[in-house]
Design a protein around this motif. Structure first.
Motif, mmCIF file in Angstrom:
data_model
loop_
_atom_site.group_PDB
_atom_site.id
_atom_site.type_symbol
_atom_site.label_atom_id
_atom_site.label_comp_id
_atom_site.label_asym_id
_atom_site.label_seq_id
_atom_site.Cartn_x
_atom_site.Cartn_y
_atom_site.Cartn_z
ATOM 1 N N MET A 1 36.914 37.748 11.075
ATOM 2 C CA MET A 1 36.465 38.794 10.170
ATOM 3 C C MET A 1 36.903 38.445 8.754
ATOM 4 O O MET A 1 38.062 38.124 8.521
ATOM 5 N N ASP A 2 35.983 38.530 7.836
ATOM 6 C CA ASP A 2 36.258 38.245 6.439
ATOM 7 C C ASP A 2 36.250 39.562 5.658
ATOM 8 O O ASP A 2 35.193 40.116 5.366
ATOM 9 N N THR A 3 37.447 40.075 5.361
ATOM 10 C CA THR A 3 37.586 41.370 4.687
ATOM 11 C C THR A 3 36.810 41.399 3.379
ATOM 12 O O THR A 3 36.127 42.380 3.071
ATOM 13 N N LYS A 4 36.906 40.337 2.604
ATOM 14 C CA LYS A 4 36.228 40.292 1.305
ATOM 15 C C LYS A 4 34.713 40.379 1.477
ATOM 16 O O LYS A 4 34.025 41.054 0.711
ATOM 17 N N GLN A 5 34.191 39.738 2.487
ATOM 18 C CA GLN A 5 32.753 39.759 2.761
ATOM 19 C C GLN A 5 32.305 41.176 3.148
ATOM 20 O O GLN A 5 31.254 41.640 2.706
ATOM 21 N N ILE A 6 33.105 41.852 3.965
ATOM 22 C CA ILE A 6 32.781 43.228 4.354
ATOM 23 C C ILE A 6 32.818 44.133 3.124
ATOM 24 O O ILE A 6 31.910 44.939 2.895
ATOM 25 N N GLU A 7 33.853 43.974 2.314
ATOM 26 C CA GLU A 7 33.954 44.775 1.093
ATOM 27 C C GLU A 7 32.738 44.549 0.192
ATOM 28 O O GLU A 7 32.139 45.506 -0.313
ATOM 29 N N GLN A 8 32.350 43.309 -0.009
ATOM 30 C CA GLN A 8 31.195 43.005 -0.857
ATOM 31 C C GLN A 8 29.919 43.614 -0.295
ATOM 32 O O GLN A 8 29.081 44.119 -1.039
ATOM 33 N N SER A 9 29.765 43.580 1.017
ATOM 34 C CA SER A 9 28.592 44.177 1.661
ATOM 35 C C SER A 9 28.540 45.679 1.407
ATOM 36 O O SER A 9 27.491 46.231 1.071
ATOM 37 N N TRP A 10 29.668 46.338 1.569
ATOM 38 C CA TRP A 10 29.704 47.781 1.359
ATOM 39 C C TRP A 10 29.425 48.129 -0.098
ATOM 40 O O TRP A 10 28.639 49.021 -0.395
ATOM 41 N N VAL A 11 30.073 47.421 -1.013
ATOM 42 C CA VAL A 11 29.881 47.688 -2.442
ATOM 43 C C VAL A 11 28.426 47.455 -2.834
ATOM 44 O O VAL A 11 27.837 48.236 -3.593
ATOM 45 N N SER A 12 27.805 46.413 -2.290
ATOM 46 C CA SER A 12 26.403 46.124 -2.615
ATOM 47 C C SER A 12 25.463 47.223 -2.113
ATOM 48 O O SER A 12 24.364 47.385 -2.627
ATOM 49 N N ARG A 13 25.928 47.986 -1.122
ATOM 50 C CA ARG A 13 25.128 49.111 -0.596
ATOM 51 C C ARG A 13 25.543 50.440 -1.216
ATOM 52 O O ARG A 13 25.096 51.501 -0.784
#
Length: 89
Positions: A1-13
């Motif tokens: 799991m890549d926390t930064k990737q999840i964060e970026q996905s959420w922020v982009s939405r």
């Protein structure tokens, strides 16, 4: 799991992103928010009750809690849990 990737996905939405930790037995009962909320278990166990259902998501399973939905979240495990959450901006 890549926390930064999840964060970026959420922020982009359009969601915020934060990390929360709860001790065993902790219950957040009958919460309601005026905006959509995302929740994702990272480690431990969690039980989410909403809309007449009880969900027990697996780690990294994303759950959407719709705005104005009464919900209860509890640490259903014997150890601390950690989860991500965010609110629609």
């Amino acid at each position: 799991m890549d926390t930064k990737q999840i964060e970026q996905s959420w922020v982009s939405r359009g969601f915020s992103f934060a990390v929360w930790t709860d001790p065993p037995g902790r219950v957040w009962e009958n919460y309601v928010h005026d905006t959509d909320e995302l929740l994702m278990l990272v480690e431990g166990e969690i039980e989410l009750q909403m809309q007449g259902r009880i969900l027990r998501p697996k780690p990294v399973e994303e759950i959407l809690i719709p705005a104005r939905t009464v919900h209860t979240v509890r640490n259903a495990g014997k150890t601390a849990n950690r989860w991500f959450y965010g609110y629609k901006k």
